[in-house]
Design a protein around this motif. Sequence first.
Motif, PDB file in Angstrom:
ATOM      1  N   VAL A 164       0.770  -1.343  -0.054  1.00 23.35           N
ATOM      2  CA  VAL A 164      -0.124  -0.146  -0.076  1.00 23.35           C
ATOM      3  C   VAL A 164       0.881   1.189   0.002  1.00 23.35           C
ATOM      4  O   VAL A 164       0.629   2.348  -0.682  1.00 23.35           O
ATOM      5  CB  VAL A 164      -0.884   0.159   1.083  1.00 23.35           C
ATOM      6  N   VAL A 165       1.898   1.415   0.890  1.00 18.73           N
ATOM      7  CA  VAL A 165       2.694   2.520   0.909  1.00 18.73           C
ATOM      8  C   VAL A 165       3.468   2.718  -0.063  1.00 18.73           C
ATOM      9  O   VAL A 165       3.421   3.715  -0.774  1.00 18.73           O
ATOM     10  CB  VAL A 165       3.660   2.248   2.167  1.00 18.73           C
ATOM     11  N   LEU A 166       4.011   1.695  -0.887  1.00 17.84           N
ATOM     12  CA  LEU A 166       4.752   1.734  -2.313  1.00 17.84           C
ATOM     13  C   LEU A 166       3.874   2.297  -3.436  1.00 17.84           C
ATOM     14  O   LEU A 166       4.062   3.359  -4.220  1.00 17.84           O
ATOM     15  CB  LEU A 166       5.305   0.498  -2.788  1.00 17.84           C
ATOM     16  N   CYS A 167       2.638   1.820  -3.490  1.00 13.48           N
ATOM     17  CA  CYS A 167       1.603   2.011  -4.564  1.00 13.48           C
ATOM     18  C   CYS A 167       1.047   3.676  -4.400  1.00 13.48           C
ATOM     19  O   CYS A 167       1.040   4.189  -5.317  1.00 13.48           O
ATOM     20  CB  CYS A 167       0.583   1.099  -4.325  1.00 13.48           C
ATOM     21  N   VAL A 168       0.862   3.856  -2.889  1.00  9.91           N
ATOM     22  CA  VAL A 168       0.372   5.331  -2.835  1.00  9.91           C
ATOM     23  C   VAL A 168       1.509   6.391  -3.001  1.00  9.91           C
ATOM     24  O   VAL A 168       1.414   7.358  -3.650  1.00  9.91           O
ATOM     25  CB  VAL A 168      -0.366   5.289  -1.358  1.00  9.91           C
ATOM     26  N   LEU A 169       2.600   5.950  -2.166  1.00 11.78           N
ATOM     27  CA  LEU A 169       3.707   7.106  -2.286  1.00 11.78           C
ATOM     28  C   LEU A 169       4.377   7.368  -3.779  1.00 11.78           C
ATOM     29  O   LEU A 169       4.700   8.468  -4.124  1.00 11.78           O
ATOM     30  CB  LEU A 169       4.856   6.511  -1.345  1.00 11.78           C
ATOM     31  N   PHE A 170       4.491   6.410  -4.433  1.00 10.23           N
ATOM     32  CA  PHE A 170       5.197   6.161  -5.823  1.00 10.23           C
ATOM     33  C   PHE A 170       4.504   6.470  -7.128  1.00 10.23           C
ATOM     34  O   PHE A 170       4.669   6.591  -7.962  1.00 10.23           O
ATOM     35  CB  PHE A 170       5.997   5.035  -6.144  1.00 10.23           C
ATOM     36  N   ARG A 171       3.146   6.460  -6.900  1.00  2.81           N
ATOM     37  CA  ARG A 171       2.194   6.515  -7.988  1.00  2.81           C
ATOM     38  C   ARG A 171       2.324   7.804  -8.855  1.00  2.81           C
ATOM     39  O   ARG A 171       1.966   7.476 -10.010  1.00  2.81           O
ATOM     40  CB  ARG A 171       0.652   6.520  -7.626  1.00  2.81           C
ATOM     41  N   LYS A 172       2.894   8.915  -8.092  1.00  2.45           N
ATOM     42  CA  LYS A 172       3.107  10.065  -9.265  1.00  2.45           C
ATOM     43  C   LYS A 172       4.592  10.303  -9.550  1.00  2.45           C
ATOM     44  O   LYS A 172       4.950  11.385 -10.139  1.00  2.45           O
ATOM     45  CB  LYS A 172       2.350  11.258  -8.614  1.00  2.45           C
ATOM     46  N   HIS A 173       5.341   9.321  -9.244  1.00  2.00           N
ATOM     47  CA  HIS A 173       6.874   9.480  -9.132  1.00  2.00           C
ATOM     48  C   HIS A 173       7.609   8.829  -9.974  1.00  2.00           C
ATOM     49  O   HIS A 173       8.629   8.740 -10.616  1.00  2.00           O
ATOM     50  CB  HIS A 173       7.335   9.653  -7.708  1.00  2.00           C
ATOM     51  N   LEU A 174       6.932   7.406 -10.211  1.00  2.00           N
ATOM     52  CA  LEU A 174       7.677   6.344 -10.680  1.00  2.00           C
ATOM     53  C   LEU A 174       6.616   5.623 -11.786  1.00  2.00           C
ATOM     54  O   LEU A 174       5.260   5.899 -11.680  1.00  2.00           O
ATOM     55  CB  LEU A 174       7.665   5.086  -9.667  1.00  2.00           C
ATOM     56  N   PRO A 175       6.951   4.882 -12.953  1.00  2.00           N
ATOM     57  CA  PRO A 175       6.338   4.030 -13.813  1.00  2.00           C
ATOM     58  C   PRO A 175       5.320   3.214 -12.755  1.00  2.00           C
ATOM     59  O   PRO A 175       6.011   2.827 -11.742  1.00  2.00           O
ATOM     60  CB  PRO A 175       7.139   3.604 -14.725  1.00  2.00           C
ATOM     61  N   MET A 176       4.380   2.640 -13.355  1.00  2.00           N
ATOM     62  CA  MET A 176       3.679   1.873 -12.570  1.00  2.00           C
ATOM     63  C   MET A 176       4.449   0.702 -12.151  1.00  2.00           C
ATOM     64  O   MET A 176       4.929  -0.030 -13.009  1.00  2.00           O
ATOM     65  CB  MET A 176       2.230   1.368 -13.428  1.00  2.00           C
TER      66      MET A 176
END
Length: 302
Positions: A101-113
């Motif tokens: 959950v943390v990885l998906c939420v934190l990186f959703r606007k910073h990394l490719p999916m």
Amino acid sequence: MSKLLAAITLIVSVVLTIAVTVICSVPIIAAGVSKLLLPFAAARRAISRFCDFIMYCWCEGLALLLHLNPGLQWDVEGIQKLNKKSWYLLIGNHHSWADIVVLCVLFRKHLPMNKYFLKQELAWVPFIGLACWALDMPFMRRYSKGYLLKHPERRGRDIDTTRRACEMFRFRPTTIVNFVEGSRFTEEKRLRLGSPFQHLLPPKAAGIAMAMSVSGLQFDKIVNVTLCYPQNDARPFYDMLSGRLRRVMVRVELIPVTDSLRGDYLNDKDFKRRFQHWLNALWHAKDMQLARLTSQYKKAGQ
């Protein structure tokens, strides 16, 4: 937070998480099936982009659910240099289901999916298994050393799985995620495995070594992520669902991809030894970092 409010929040969180997951999984699964039926590569790539967009929507749903933790504080460093137009291999410690959950939420606007290396058993989880299949996530089957001695023909199958997955990601920026410990951390597992680390399980080098050998030239950087839940270390996912998650500490380090990280892990013993030494050194530094983060928080709270 009172016990009654925590219980109500837990029920609401579970219901909303299931609802968001089902709502997002259905169009992804339908798109995945249609992708099988279409003979045109361009059309399949367009469907893959649609599936990634729906997964982004799922991440946005998870971000909204985190608002059920009113006292949650984020302590994040090193995220500024990331971008959504590059290819990354993300590795990190694995403490809880909360990590995803943390990885998906934190990186959703910073990394490719994010694309996860998944255990074969997760393929049978309702909705999630089929959705991950439609998202082209590789399912890895683990074999014991004893099994491989009896069935040597099985050796290297994960390389083929990794190669096929990376081939599909070649046409669009992607973040491949690998929890190199292979399992969520518990004190019982740490003792049973004889881990030399205080806060981590021993890292398994084969998975990321194979990813690097198959598509190392494709990766722009390795993203080394350290996750810490200093106030909710015992059960962060349960506390997240019940609205009691208080602090998430994340440290991000970008590691250049060099020729020394690419080689034949299965057949080149010298490369295997060097790669394991590199990963163990990285894990030792991560263990000390987790100790510092925990210590800093305790001192700040005094």
